[in-house]
Design a protein around this motif. Structure first.
Motif, PDB file in Angstrom:
ATOM      1  N   TRP A  68      66.395  69.424  75.455  1.00 49.51           N
ATOM      2  CA  TRP A  68      65.995  68.473  76.500  1.00 49.51           C
ATOM      3  C   TRP A  68      67.074  67.407  76.698  1.00 49.51           C
ATOM      4  CZ3 TRP A  68      64.688  63.180  75.814  1.00 49.51           C
ATOM      5  CH2 TRP A  68      64.197  62.542  76.951  1.00 49.51           C
ATOM      6  N   LEU A  69      67.613  66.892  75.610  1.00 51.50           N
ATOM      7  CA  LEU A  69      68.697  65.908  75.714  1.00 51.50           C
ATOM      8  C   LEU A  69      69.881  66.495  76.474  1.00 51.50           C
ATOM      9  CD1 LEU A  69      68.671  64.410  72.100  1.00 51.50           C
ATOM     10  CD2 LEU A  69      68.102  63.176  74.200  1.00 51.50           C
ATOM     11  N   GLU A  70      70.227  67.731  76.161  1.00 52.79           N
ATOM     12  CA  GLU A  70      71.360  68.369  76.843  1.00 52.79           C
ATOM     13  C   GLU A  70      71.081  68.533  78.329  1.00 52.79           C
ATOM     14  OE1 GLU A  70      74.604  71.904  75.990  1.00 52.79           O
ATOM     15  OE2 GLU A  70      72.625  72.030  75.039  1.00 52.79           O
ATOM     16  N   ALA A  74      73.230  66.911  81.251  1.00 53.75           N
ATOM     17  CA  ALA A  74      73.912  67.823  82.164  1.00 53.75           C
ATOM     18  C   ALA A  74      73.881  67.320  83.605  1.00 53.75           C
ATOM     19  CB  ALA A  74      73.293  69.214  82.077  1.00 53.75           C
ATOM     20  N   ALA A  75      72.913  66.452  83.902  1.00 52.12           N
ATOM     21  CA  ALA A  75      72.820  65.893  85.254  1.00 52.12           C
ATOM     22  C   ALA A  75      73.809  64.757  85.480  1.00 52.12           C
ATOM     23  CB  ALA A  75      71.398  65.394  85.497  1.00 52.12           C
ATOM     24  N   THR A 299      68.875  55.570  74.720  1.00 53.21           N
ATOM     25  CA  THR A 299      69.875  54.603  75.175  1.00 53.21           C
ATOM     26  C   THR A 299      71.189  55.307  75.502  1.00 53.21           C
ATOM     27  OG1 THR A 299      68.932  52.711  74.030  1.00 53.21           O
ATOM     28  CG2 THR A 299      71.310  52.650  74.415  1.00 53.21           C
ATOM     29  N   MET A 300      71.555  56.289  74.688  1.00 47.45           N
ATOM     30  CA  MET A 300      72.831  56.986  74.897  1.00 47.45           C
ATOM     31  C   MET A 300      72.863  57.741  76.219  1.00 47.45           C
ATOM     32  SD  MET A 300      73.223  58.170  70.933  1.00 47.45           S
ATOM     33  CE  MET A 300      74.506  59.418  71.159  1.00 47.45           C
ATOM     34  N   ILE A 301      71.718  58.317  76.622  1.00 41.03           N
ATOM     35  CA  ILE A 301      71.654  58.981  77.929  1.00 41.03           C
ATOM     36  C   ILE A 301      72.023  58.003  79.039  1.00 41.03           C
ATOM     37  CG2 ILE A 301      70.094  59.994  79.644  1.00 41.03           C
ATOM     38  CD1 ILE A 301      68.488  61.185  77.313  1.00 41.03           C
ATOM     39  N   GLU A 302      71.406  56.824  78.986  1.00 38.72           N
ATOM     40  CA  GLU A 302      71.618  55.857  80.065  1.00 38.72           C
ATOM     41  C   GLU A 302      72.978  55.177  79.954  1.00 38.72           C
ATOM     42  OE1 GLU A 302      69.691  55.958  82.619  1.00 38.72           O
ATOM     43  OE2 GLU A 302      68.537  57.460  81.520  1.00 38.72           O
ATOM     44  N   MET A 303      73.494  55.020  78.743  1.00 41.42           N
ATOM     45  CA  MET A 303      74.849  54.506  78.579  1.00 41.42           C
ATOM     46  C   MET A 303      75.858  55.483  79.170  1.00 41.42           C
ATOM     47  SD  MET A 303      76.875  53.545  75.028  1.00 41.42           S
ATOM     48  CE  MET A 303      75.667  52.327  74.481  1.00 41.42           C
ATOM     49  N   GLN A 320      82.728  59.623  73.280  1.00 47.43           N
ATOM     50  CA  GLN A 320      82.017  60.828  72.853  1.00 47.43           C
ATOM     51  C   GLN A 320      80.631  60.440  72.338  1.00 47.43           C
ATOM     52  OE1 GLN A 320      83.041  63.335  69.167  1.00 47.43           O
ATOM     53  NE2 GLN A 320      83.696  64.654  70.869  1.00 47.43           N
ATOM     54  N   PHE A 321      79.617  61.071  72.893  1.00 44.17           N
ATOM     55  CA  PHE A 321      78.237  60.821  72.478  1.00 44.17           C
ATOM     56  C   PHE A 321      77.828  61.929  71.507  1.00 44.17           C
ATOM     57  CE2 PHE A 321      78.866  58.844  76.576  1.00 44.17           C
ATOM     58  CZ  PHE A 321      78.323  57.589  76.390  1.00 44.17           C
ATOM     59  N   ALA A 322      77.510  61.530  70.275  1.00 43.35           N
ATOM     60  CA  ALA A 322      77.179  62.486  69.222  1.00 43.35           C
ATOM     61  C   ALA A 322      75.700  62.387  68.894  1.00 43.35           C
ATOM     62  CB  ALA A 322      78.028  62.216  67.988  1.00 43.35           C
TER      63      ALA A 322
END
Length: 522
Positions: A68-70, A74-75, A299-303, A320-322
């Motif tokens: 789901w995160l991916e 991806a968007a 938070t990382m998605i929106e960052m 890079q988001f890990a």
């Protein structure tokens, strides 16, 4: 002459375009809050995360959450994806039961990774402070009370030893008081000691009611214990102790049904290229039992969405988001090293740092954790219960590696965005001047990066609700989470153009000391 005249006519048309071009590449000094995720958006993400339910490492729910995160990422234009896979033996709980003196006792959860077994033996209650030995535990099922940790608030202030700065404008923190929470991680030592002593099982008694600890998940080493273990709530603990009060021998049967299943799990990497290959790594883990435990990825998605909207000129470094696995399976690669996916990635970044490929690491955990107070239960019921505090969040502890400029950067953004009840810290363990780094612990996922001598910023809270899936998205103060998200997005924004010497601070000399033989933490 006609050419000169034509040029004179064209010049006024060409010249105005130059300021417009310069304006297009002007980079923001701070995040525009209108361009960042709203509270409604963050609430939606938290609810979507909660819908996956508890996510032990390698479980179907955990794998689905990573997928789901991916999909969410991806968007976002410009991100490049890769994964770091790991093979593990997943531990699955299939059921746990307990009878005491022939009467069924409700079990809140098995101790994760405890042995599948059905054992019948006499009970023995060994109070806190009593060592579990062969003399008092062999052949028995040990009843143990979970301890509560107490940490003085003074430690988090500059004069207390760990503090660099404190932001609490409402003066809500009692300087002379302390913070406490139940410590189910103590079950690790209990089960190991009990197995060594020849005990047949362990029952851990919480001070909290069954309804608040059902499904509790800790400790999470990822290694099998040599005997079965289970958690019970305060009422069930009283039931057991009442049975023992007569002084007569009480038989109990403890059954843990569990399976070890070979599977794979992965760390997801989403890379946003910048002006240089040197990268800022923003990290959080994906396995957890409640939304607050691992809301860093939200938070990382929106960052990522915000940073990707900026011109490359405004991203001097790659970001890079890990999304790391193995937080709930610390011995991810075997019994010899306790590191989880964070330790695996930290070792990789350590090797890349001296090549100029890594600038810094920002680890995000437990943002906006709502404060819950442990209060006496009504009606004379045993133990305590957790009650939501409607006005306060938990103290956000922000260990920052040894760079004054880096600590000042974090301090400034915390204050600008009014992220209240926040302590910028030197570390979360006492200083040891014989080692590098001087403070080995950063309290959570940031620890391995700090121990690998990387410049690190690692916000983390310690909510009392952390280990229980019974507390959902309501355990997050979304307004506070958004403020923290804005602050740390600003931190990442400012890390882009910051001179590496300022980012690193004393990390540079400590890496040289390590190379010359000074002991490290790993």
């Amino acid at each position: 002459m006609r050419r000169l005249a034509l040029l004179a006519l064209l010049l006024p048309l060409i010249t105005p375009a130059q300021p417009a071009l310069a304006q297009a590449t002007t980079c923001p000094v701070r995040v525009d809050p209108a361009a960042f995720a709203s509270e409604t958006r963050l609430t939606t993400l938290a609810e979507q995360q909660e819908a996956f339910g508890p996510r032990p490492t390698g479980s179907t729910a955990h794998a689905g959450y990573i997928d789901w995160l991916e999909d969410e990422l991806a968007a976002i234009p410009g991100l490049q994806f890769s994964s770091l896979p790991y093979a593990i033996d997943r531990w699955d709980s299939l059921g746990t039961s307990l009878t005491v003196g022939g009467t069924a006792v409700q079990v809140a959860a098995p101790v994760p990774f405890s042995a599948p077994a059905n054992v019948t033996a006499p009970l023995v209650h060994l109070a806190a402070g009593t060592n579990i030995t062969a003399a008092n535990a062999a052949g028995k099922i040990v009843v143990r009370d979970l301890p509560w940790t107490n940490v003085p608030n003074l430690l988090f202030y500059p004069l207390g030893g760990l503090g660099y700065s404190m932001y609490d404008p409402g003066l809500t923190i009692n300087l002379l008081g302390s913070e406490s929470m139940e410590a189910p991680a103590a079950a690790d030592a209990d089960l190991k000691a009990a197995a060594a002593a020849g005990a047949l099982g362990v029952i851990e008694v919480s001070q909290l009611p069954h309804a608040q600890i059902e499904g509790m998940y800790a400790p999470y080493e990822g290694l099998p214990y040599g005997l079965p273990g289970a958690y019970v709530g305060a009422d069930q603990g009283k039931q057991i102790k009442d049975a023992l009060a007569s002084g007569q021998q009480v038989q109990a049967t403890l059954s843990v049904d569990a399976a070890w299943t070979p599977t794979t799990t992965r760390t997801l990497l989403a890379t946003l290229p910048g002006g240089s290959a040197q990268k800022i790594v923003v990290e959080s883990h994906t396995d957890g039992m409640s939304p607050v435990w691992d809301n860093g990825p939200l938070t990382m998605i929106e960052m990522a969405r915000y940073l990707s909207s900026l011109p490359v000129a405004c991203r001097p470094r790659t970001v890079q988001f890990a999304f790391v696995t193995g937080h709930l399976y610390q011995h991810l690669t075997g019994p010899d090293v306790r590191e989880g996916g964070a330790g695996q990635l930290a070792a990789q970044l350590d090797a890349e740092y001296d090549q100029g490929l890594v600038s810094s690491v920002v680890v995000l955990e437990h943002l906006g954790a709502r404060r819950y107070d442990a209060v006496a239960r009504p009606g004379g019921l045993p133990g305590k219960q957790l009650v939501a505090n409607t006005t306060l969040t938990e103290l956000l502890m922000v260990p920052v590696s040894e760079s004054t400029q880096l600590r000042e950067l974090v301090k400034g953004h915390i204050q600008h965005w009014d992220v209240r009840r926040t302590a910028v810290l030197k570390g979360l363990s006492a200083a040891d001047l014989t080692k590098v780094p001087r403070h080995c612990s950063f309290g959570g996922e940031g620890t391995p990066y700090n121990q690998h001598l990387l410049p690190v910023i690692a916000p983390i809270a310690a909510p009392k609700t952390l280990f229980s899936p019974q507390f959902g998205a309501e355990a997050i103060d979304v307004a506070a989470m958004r403020k923290a998200s804005l602050a740390f997005t600003d931190v990442v924004l400012d890390l882009g153009p910051m001179a590496q010497s300022a980012v690193a601070g004393d990390v540079t000399s400590m890496r040289q000391m390590r190379a010359s033989g000074t002991p490290g933490c790993v």
